[in-house]
Scaffold this active site. Structure first.
Site, PDB file in Angstrom:
ATOM      1  N   TRP A  56       0.816  -1.235   0.000  1.00 13.21           N
ATOM      2  CA  TRP A  56       0.000   0.000   0.000  1.00 13.21           C
ATOM      3  C   TRP A  56       0.838   1.269   0.000  1.00 13.21           C
ATOM      4  O   TRP A  56       0.303   2.362  -0.113  1.00 13.21           O
ATOM      5  CB  TRP A  56      -0.973  -0.026   1.195  1.00 13.21           C
ATOM      6  N   GLU A  89      12.115   1.790  -3.794  1.00 12.15           N
ATOM      7  CA  GLU A  89      11.831   3.170  -3.383  1.00 12.15           C
ATOM      8  C   GLU A  89      12.633   3.530  -2.134  1.00 12.15           C
ATOM      9  O   GLU A  89      13.001   4.682  -1.933  1.00 12.15           O
ATOM     10  CB  GLU A  89      10.319   3.359  -3.171  1.00 12.15           C
ATOM     11  N   GLU A  95      11.520  -6.924  -8.877  1.00  6.35           N
ATOM     12  CA  GLU A  95      10.761  -5.746  -9.295  1.00  6.35           C
ATOM     13  C   GLU A  95      11.645  -4.818 -10.126  1.00  6.35           C
ATOM     14  O   GLU A  95      12.409  -4.010  -9.562  1.00  6.35           O
ATOM     15  CB  GLU A  95      10.278  -4.963  -8.065  1.00  6.35           C
ATOM     16  N   GLY A 118       4.813   1.157 -11.170  1.00  2.90           N
ATOM     17  CA  GLY A 118       3.906   2.290 -11.305  1.00  2.90           C
ATOM     18  C   GLY A 118       3.883   2.913 -12.692  1.00  2.90           C
ATOM     19  O   GLY A 118       3.350   4.010 -12.872  1.00  2.90           O
ATOM     20  N   GLY A 144       1.448  -3.084  -6.198  1.00  5.57           N
ATOM     21  CA  GLY A 144       1.332  -1.752  -5.612  1.00  5.57           C
ATOM     22  C   GLY A 144      -0.047  -1.155  -5.880  1.00  5.57           C
ATOM     23  O   GLY A 144      -1.024  -1.477  -5.209  1.00  5.57           O
ATOM     24  N   GLY A 145      -0.121  -0.304  -6.879  1.00  9.45           N
ATOM     25  CA  GLY A 145      -1.343   0.451  -7.174  1.00  9.45           C
ATOM     26  C   GLY A 145      -2.607  -0.401  -7.231  1.00  9.45           C
ATOM     27  O   GLY A 145      -3.661   0.003  -6.710  1.00  9.45           O
TER      28      GLY A 145
HETATM   29  P1  PGA Z   1       3.016  -1.168  -8.836  1.00 15.36           P
HETATM   30  O1  PGA Z   1       4.076  -1.229  -7.623  1.00 15.36           O
HETATM   31  O2  PGA Z   1       2.239  -2.441  -8.820  1.00 15.36           O
HETATM   32  O3  PGA Z   1       2.188   0.043  -8.544  1.00 15.36           O
HETATM   33  O4  PGA Z   1       3.839  -1.023 -10.094  1.00 15.36           O
HETATM   34  C1  PGA Z   1       4.720  -2.424  -7.265  1.00 15.36           C
HETATM   35  C2  PGA Z   1       5.660  -2.207  -6.120  1.00 15.36           C
HETATM   36  O5  PGA Z   1       6.323  -1.160  -6.057  1.00 15.36           O
HETATM   37  O6  PGA Z   1       5.765  -3.064  -5.211  1.00 15.36           O
END
Ligand code: PGA
Length: 248
Positions: free
Chosen positions: A11, A95, A163, A169, A229-230
């Site tokens: 999240w 991130e 990833e 994203g 993520g999203g």
């Molecule tokens: P996303 O993010 O599905 O929004 O691309 C994945 C993540 O950063 O774990």
């Protein structure tokens, strides 16, 4: 025997009290998919409320400090996450590796700290677009993985998330062949490091996973789940991904 798939939502910095209802909706719908492990990694401050609201459903953190305790203002220890009701945590998300300059060594220490208190760990690795375009994705991710893997006798409770940074994203995803190549490489490193038990470590794919591409991604060998993520923020987007993992 294929491994039981894990579909975990990340999240990120989303979620306040009023979103507990969405977490309850996701947890309730996930009960129909007992063949899949489903989890949500929510902001640390929401863990306790979320865990109380959905008993029996896996709630996780998104990061953890490597130290047991001490003078680390603003940080959360593994024991604190566990105490709040978390059963897992993400470590080494790109991130954080980027914005907080987390090194492989630090990510390794975080994974070890989390496993030591009984949390499951989703350890993230992935290359930048520049490295992918230079043809260096496989060696770079291999090096990252080797430097970040916890020094434990048994990797029980550990999962790896591949990833690619450029897929997070952005709506862009690697080709099936690129995902297959990376997951196969990760599997072989895990076997080298942990022996037979390395075959039991789940390898998740993450980066722009959606209902529309999930089935294709889950069909790839050595893809044992997804970090989402999203598309994990709403039950209506997330549950179809869980369904795809279940082959429905
Ligand atoms: P996303 O993010 O599905 O929004 O691309 C994945 C993540 O950063 O774990």
């Amino acid at each position: 025997m294929p491994l039981k798939k894990l579909v975990a939502g990340n999240w990120k910095m989303h979620g306040v009290s009023s979103d507990i209802a969405e977490i309850q909706e996701i947890a309730a719908a996930a009960k129909d998919y007992s063949d899949i492990d489903v989890a949500l990694c929510v902001p640390a401050i929401l863990i306790e409320r979320a865990a109380r609201a959905v008993p029996g459903f896996s709630i996780g953190g998104q990061d953890v400090h490597h130290a047991e305790k001490g003078a680390h203002t603003g940080c959360t220890s593994a024991a604190m996450l566990h105490d709040a009701g978390a059963s897992l945590t993400i470590v080494g998300h790109s991130e954080r590796r980027e914005a907080q300059r987390e090194s492989d060594e630090e990510v390794k220490a975080k994974a070890e700290a989390a496993l030591a208190v009984g949390l499951q760990v989703i350890l993230c690795v992935g290359e930048s677009l520049e490295l992918r375009e230079k043809g260096d994705a496989v060696p770079v991710v291999t090096e990252q993985l080797d430097g970040s893997l916890p020094a434990v006798e048994s990797p029980a409770g550990l999962a790896i998330a591949y990833e690619p940074i450029w897929a997070i994203g952005t709506g862009k995803i690697p080709t099936v062949a690129e995902i297959a190549e990376m997951h196969e490489t990760i599997r072989s490193r895990l076997r080298q490091r942990y022996g037979e038990a390395g075959g039991g470590v789940r390898i998740l794919y993450g980066g722009s996973v959606k209902a529309s591409n999930a089935a294709e991604i889950f069909a790839i060998r050595d893809v044992d789940g997804a970090l989402v993520g999203g598309a994990s923020l709403k039950a209506a987007d997330f549950i179809p991904i869980v369904a795809a993992a279940s082959g429905r």
